[in-house]
Design a protein around this motif. Structure first.
Motif, PDB file in Angstrom:
ATOM      1  N   LYS A   1       0.266 -10.186   1.736  1.00  0.00           N
ATOM      2  CA  LYS A   1       0.294  -8.739   1.579  1.00  0.00           C
ATOM      3  C   LYS A   1      -0.081  -8.378   0.154  1.00  0.00           C
TER       4      LYS A   1
ATOM      5  N   GLU B   1       1.002  -2.878  -0.420  1.00  0.00           N
ATOM      6  CA  GLU B   1       1.667  -2.906   0.884  1.00  0.00           C
ATOM      7  C   GLU B   1       3.143  -3.246   0.737  1.00  0.00           C
TER       8      GLU B   1
ATOM      9  N   TYR C   1       4.898  -0.166  -0.679  1.00  0.00           N
ATOM     10  CA  TYR C   1       4.976   0.840   0.389  1.00  0.00           C
ATOM     11  C   TYR C   1       6.118   0.513   1.353  1.00  0.00           C
ATOM     12  N   GLU C   2       6.190  -0.715   1.815  1.00  0.00           N
ATOM     13  CA  GLU C   2       7.200  -1.101   2.790  1.00  0.00           C
ATOM     14  C   GLU C   2       8.607  -1.026   2.213  1.00  0.00           C
TER      15      GLU C   2
ATOM     16  N   ALA D   1      -4.652  -0.876  -0.350  1.00  0.00           N
ATOM     17  CA  ALA D   1      -4.624  -2.224  -0.911  1.00  0.00           C
ATOM     18  C   ALA D   1      -5.817  -2.425  -1.840  1.00  0.00           C
TER      19      ALA D   1
END
Length: 153
Positions: free
Chosen positions: A50, A54, A57-58, A98
């Protein structure tokens, strides 16, 4: 160390899993995102697979969802920005591009459409509880929508 011997595969897998910890001064402090189990969508891929955007964000989704769980029906999540005069944004959306950009969409205190585009190395967000808009019957809970999107991967 527990003294257990790990295979190379176990050691590699353990090094790829996110590590989190939190300590509070109050023993009855509300649960925080660091203490919650990770949703399945966050553990399927290793960190190396990742982008930093990402992962940021998660994890932001987990923090926002946890923050919203502690709000009453009269408040919604917003975020403040450090440095500069950007002020506060009522969160209406979050995205990433990304490998290294996180984007926030929302409205400022004057209800003007607002978007913040931020490099992950500069990510610095303060979550705030703002009264929900008077014309909105139910508070908007972006964290739950974002978390549901993680499960659709």
């Amino acid at each position: 160390m527990s003294g257990e011997i790990q295979t190379a595969a176990e050691a590699h897998e353990a090094s790829a899993l996110p590590c989190a910890r939190v300590v509070h001064t109050a023993p009855d402090a509300p649960r925080t995102a660091e203490l919650e189990p990770l949703p399945e969508g966050l553990t399927e891929e290793s960190i190396e697979e990742k982008s930093p955007a990402e992962w940021a964000y998660e994890r932001l989704i987990l923090y926002i969802q946890n923050f919203e769980e502690q709000l009453d029906d009269e408040h919604e999540v917003a975020m403040g920005f450090t440095g500069g005069e950007a002020g506060v944004m009522r969160i209406e959306g979050i995205g990433f591009f990304a490998p290294d950009i996180v984007t926030f969409y929302g409205r400022d205190e004057d209800e003007a459409r607002t978007q913040l585009i931020q490099h992950v190395s500069q990510l610095n967000v303060m979550l705030r509880a703002l009264p929900k808009a008077p014309e909105v019957e139910e508070p908007r809970r972006i964290g739950f929508r974002l978390a549901a999107d993680l499960h659709r991967k």
